[in-house]
Design an enzyme around this catalytic site. Structure first.
Site, PDB file in Angstrom:
ATOM      1  N   GLY A 131      27.843 -24.878  15.249  1.00  0.00           N
ATOM      2  CA  GLY A 131      26.962 -25.375  16.311  1.00  0.00           C
ATOM      3  C   GLY A 131      26.408 -26.734  15.905  1.00  0.00           C
ATOM      4  O   GLY A 131      26.025 -26.919  14.752  1.00  0.00           O
ATOM      5  N   GLU A 171      16.556 -14.719  19.959  1.00  0.00           N
ATOM      6  CA  GLU A 171      17.653 -14.140  20.747  1.00  0.00           C
ATOM      7  C   GLU A 171      18.277 -12.900  20.094  1.00  0.00           C
ATOM      8  O   GLU A 171      18.821 -12.041  20.786  1.00  0.00           O
ATOM      9  CB  GLU A 171      18.745 -15.189  20.971  1.00  0.00           C
ATOM     10  CG  GLU A 171      19.361 -15.680  19.676  1.00  0.00           C
ATOM     11  CD  GLU A 171      20.383 -16.789  19.833  1.00  0.00           C
ATOM     12  OE1 GLU A 171      20.898 -16.988  20.937  1.00  0.00           O
ATOM     13  OE2 GLU A 171      20.665 -17.458  18.823  1.00  0.00           O
ATOM     14  N   ARG A 192      18.900 -27.660  20.468  1.00  0.00           N
ATOM     15  CA  ARG A 192      19.867 -28.311  19.584  1.00  0.00           C
ATOM     16  C   ARG A 192      20.196 -29.730  20.005  1.00  0.00           C
ATOM     17  O   ARG A 192      20.902 -30.442  19.284  1.00  0.00           O
ATOM     18  CB  ARG A 192      21.169 -27.501  19.608  1.00  0.00           C
ATOM     19  CG  ARG A 192      21.165 -26.430  18.590  1.00  0.00           C
ATOM     20  CD  ARG A 192      22.409 -25.643  18.436  1.00  0.00           C
ATOM     21  NE  ARG A 192      23.626 -26.046  19.045  1.00  0.00           N
ATOM     22  CZ  ARG A 192      24.627 -25.189  19.305  1.00  0.00           C
ATOM     23  NH1 ARG A 192      24.476 -23.918  19.003  1.00  0.00           N
ATOM     24  NH2 ARG A 192      25.745 -25.606  19.819  1.00  0.00           N
ATOM     25  N   THR A 238      21.783 -26.315   9.988  1.00  0.00           N
ATOM     26  CA  THR A 238      21.669 -25.310  11.045  1.00  0.00           C
ATOM     27  C   THR A 238      20.248 -25.329  11.567  1.00  0.00           C
ATOM     28  O   THR A 238      19.297 -25.421  10.779  1.00  0.00           O
ATOM     29  CB  THR A 238      22.023 -23.870  10.608  1.00  0.00           C
ATOM     30  OG1 THR A 238      21.577 -22.967  11.625  1.00  0.00           O
ATOM     31  CG2 THR A 238      21.387 -23.459   9.299  1.00  0.00           C
ATOM     32  N   ILE A 239      20.118 -25.252  12.879  1.00  0.00           N
ATOM     33  CA  ILE A 239      18.757 -25.176  13.415  1.00  0.00           C
ATOM     34  C   ILE A 239      18.124 -23.840  13.026  1.00  0.00           C
ATOM     35  O   ILE A 239      16.917 -23.701  13.051  1.00  0.00           O
ATOM     36  CB  ILE A 239      18.711 -25.356  14.954  1.00  0.00           C
ATOM     37  CG1 ILE A 239      19.436 -24.229  15.686  1.00  0.00           C
ATOM     38  CG2 ILE A 239      19.250 -26.714  15.376  1.00  0.00           C
ATOM     39  CD1 ILE A 239      19.074 -24.136  17.156  1.00  0.00           C
ATOM     40  N   ASP A 240      18.962 -22.859  12.659  1.00  0.00           N
ATOM     41  CA  ASP A 240      18.440 -21.511  12.360  1.00  0.00           C
ATOM     42  C   ASP A 240      17.700 -21.425  11.024  1.00  0.00           C
ATOM     43  O   ASP A 240      16.971 -20.463  10.787  1.00  0.00           O
ATOM     44  CB  ASP A 240      19.589 -20.499  12.337  1.00  0.00           C
ATOM     45  CG  ASP A 240      20.283 -20.360  13.681  1.00  0.00           C
ATOM     46  OD1 ASP A 240      19.714 -20.828  14.687  1.00  0.00           O
ATOM     47  OD2 ASP A 240      21.391 -19.788  13.724  1.00  0.00           O
ATOM     48  N   ARG A 242      20.098 -15.885  15.668  1.00  0.00           N
ATOM     49  CA  ARG A 242      20.787 -14.603  15.869  1.00  0.00           C
ATOM     50  C   ARG A 242      20.459 -13.593  14.790  1.00  0.00           C
ATOM     51  O   ARG A 242      20.296 -12.411  15.088  1.00  0.00           O
ATOM     52  CB  ARG A 242      22.294 -14.749  15.992  1.00  0.00           C
ATOM     53  CG  ARG A 242      22.956 -15.855  15.271  1.00  0.00           C
ATOM     54  CD  ARG A 242      24.450 -15.692  15.209  1.00  0.00           C
ATOM     55  NE  ARG A 242      25.153 -16.865  15.640  1.00  0.00           N
ATOM     56  CZ  ARG A 242      26.067 -16.864  16.608  1.00  0.00           C
ATOM     57  NH1 ARG A 242      26.368 -15.760  17.222  1.00  0.00           N
ATOM     58  NH2 ARG A 242      26.674 -17.969  16.934  1.00  0.00           N
TER      59      ARG A 242
HETATM   60  O1  F6P Z   1      23.982 -21.188  14.641  1.00  0.00           O
HETATM   61  C1  F6P Z   1      23.322 -22.065  15.458  1.00  0.00           C
HETATM   62  C2  F6P Z   1      23.150 -21.502  16.850  1.00  0.00           C
HETATM   63  O2  F6P Z   1      22.442 -22.464  17.589  1.00  0.00           O
HETATM   64  C3  F6P Z   1      22.468 -20.146  16.934  1.00  0.00           C
HETATM   65  O3  F6P Z   1      21.063 -20.216  16.880  1.00  0.00           O
HETATM   66  C4  F6P Z   1      22.968 -19.625  18.257  1.00  0.00           C
HETATM   67  O4  F6P Z   1      22.977 -18.221  18.290  1.00  0.00           O
HETATM   68  C5  F6P Z   1      24.366 -20.152  18.308  1.00  0.00           C
HETATM   69  O5  F6P Z   1      24.394 -21.298  17.497  1.00  0.00           O
HETATM   70  C6  F6P Z   1      24.815 -20.476  19.699  1.00  0.00           C
HETATM   71  O6  F6P Z   1      26.140 -20.851  19.660  1.00  0.00           O
HETATM   72  P1  F6P Z   1      26.968 -21.577  20.836  1.00  0.00           P
HETATM   73  O7  F6P Z   1      26.689 -23.036  20.742  1.00  0.00           O
HETATM   74  O8  F6P Z   1      28.382 -21.259  20.504  1.00  0.00           O
HETATM   75  O9  F6P Z   1      26.484 -21.009  22.123  1.00  0.00           O
END
Ligand code: F6P
Length: 341
Positions: A10, A221, A274, A125-127, A171
């Site tokens: 991501g 989420e 993001r 990662t934003i996470d 997640r």
């Molecule tokens: O891993 C980064 C993230 O932004 C998570 O927080 C999120 O669940 C996921 O990517 C979303 O992914 P996509 O861009 O494939 O929808």
């Protein structure tokens, strides 16, 4: 020396700042040449490249996204993937790779490094759920975007005497929910690490209404109710086996309306968290990560990832960073609990 650069997984604010720092220091201090690989591991796998040098990185420091593009391609899921990557690196004269990514991208980097590819990793990662580093860049921007949204939602919720459920990303880890929830004065914060009890949420909501303020619930989420009914958008899995999450905010809002008789709305912040320009902190961290990553390449210190420890940038084994996710501890979550309701 020719160095390949790629961004995978991501996207996240600060990726361009890393690319710029890698190229600027690599070119001016070490005289390196660079090659951009497009769209994560897809680039070296399918030999999709782009020019990368000082002219390409001019002006990109504050820009969100990644000039190299990104994808969730997993070369280990492709027949002969590793051999193709090795061949493409050799045919392009690439001696080393800087891979900028999260758990999945760096997981691939770890395995490739064990198979003899010269890789240095940069954690993004934003996470904020990567081990071995105190923070990843992108997280601060996401928290700031979520906090601003919560501030705005307070005033509209109060005008209408409504419950507002704000669903944020995360997640497996509730870092964005915890930090933005604390910063935004949420009345309840729900995270994946601690399954929630809807009846407790109802109690907090009702106590909040008794003070004449409206409750704001921040939910990650990936949070799940204690009963284990997990709300999903789809059953689809990506190349790394992750399901596409979403829907827990709507589910909680509908349940709260039913159980309290008050109007509720769910707001899913999704990919706004993001997108766009990185905060000053993320630009600072991403730039320092980039400078230290190319220094590691210069030292031949492969199989490492740059990491933030306090205010120092250190090098940690890639394997250490990807061994297990960094999640919110019960103690940290309990600390926030006194402010609920
Ligand atoms: O891993 C980064 C993230 O932004 C998570 O927080 C999120 O669940 C996921 O990517 C979303 O992914 P996509 O861009 O494939 O929808």
């Amino acid at each position: 020396m020719r160095v390949g650069v790629l961004t995978g997984g991501g996207d996240c604010p600060g990726l361009n700042a890393v690319i710029r720092a890698v190229v600027r220091k690599g070119a001016s201090e070490y005289g390196y040449e660079f090659l951009g690989f497009r769209d994560g591991w897809k680039g070296p796998l399918e030999n999709v490249t782009c020019e990368l040098g000082i002219p390409q990185v001019r002006g990109i420091l504050p820009r969100g996204g990644t000039i190299l593009g990104s994808s969730r391609t997993n070369p280990f899921k492709v027949d002969g993937g590793v051999e193709r990557i090795k061949e493409n690196l050799a045919s392009n004269g690439v001696d080393a790779l800087v891979a900028i990514g999260g758990e999945d991208t760096l997981g691939v980097a770890t395995k490739l490094s064990e198979l003899g590819v010269n890789v240095v990793g940069v954690p993004k990662t934003i996470d904020n759920d990567l081990g071995a580093t105190d923070f990843t860049f992108g997280f601060d921007t996401a928290v700031n975007i979520a906090t601003e949204a919560i501030d705005r939602l307070h005033t509209t919720a109060e005008s209408h005497h409504r419950i507002v459920v704000v669903e944020v990303m995360g997640r497996h880890a509730g870092w964005i929910a915890l930090h933005s929830g604390l910063a935004g004065g949420a009345n309840v914060i729900l995270i994946p690490e601690v399954p929630f009890d809807l009846e407790k949420v109802v109690e907090h909501v009702e106590s909040r209404f008794r003070t004449n303020f409206s409750p704001i619930i921040v939910v990650a989420e990936g949070a799940t109710p204690k009963e284990g009914t997990h709300a999903l958008h789809s059953e689809e899995l990506d190349a790394f086996g992750h399901v596409r999450l979403g829907g827990v905010g709507d589910m909680i809002a509908a349940e709260l309306e039913k159980r309290t008789g008050k109007e509720a709305r769910a707001v899913v912040l999704g990919h706004t968290q993001r997108g766009g320009t990185p905060t000053a902190f993320d630009r600072w961290l991403a730039t320092r990560f980039g400078l230290h990553a190319i220094a590691a390449v210069h030292d031949g210190d492969f199989g490492k990832m740059v990491a933030l420890r306090g205010t120092d940038i250190v090098r940690a084994p890639l394997a250490e960073a990807t061994r297990e996710l960094k999640v919110v501890t019960p103690e940290l979550y309990a600390e926030a609990g006194v402010l609920f309701g």
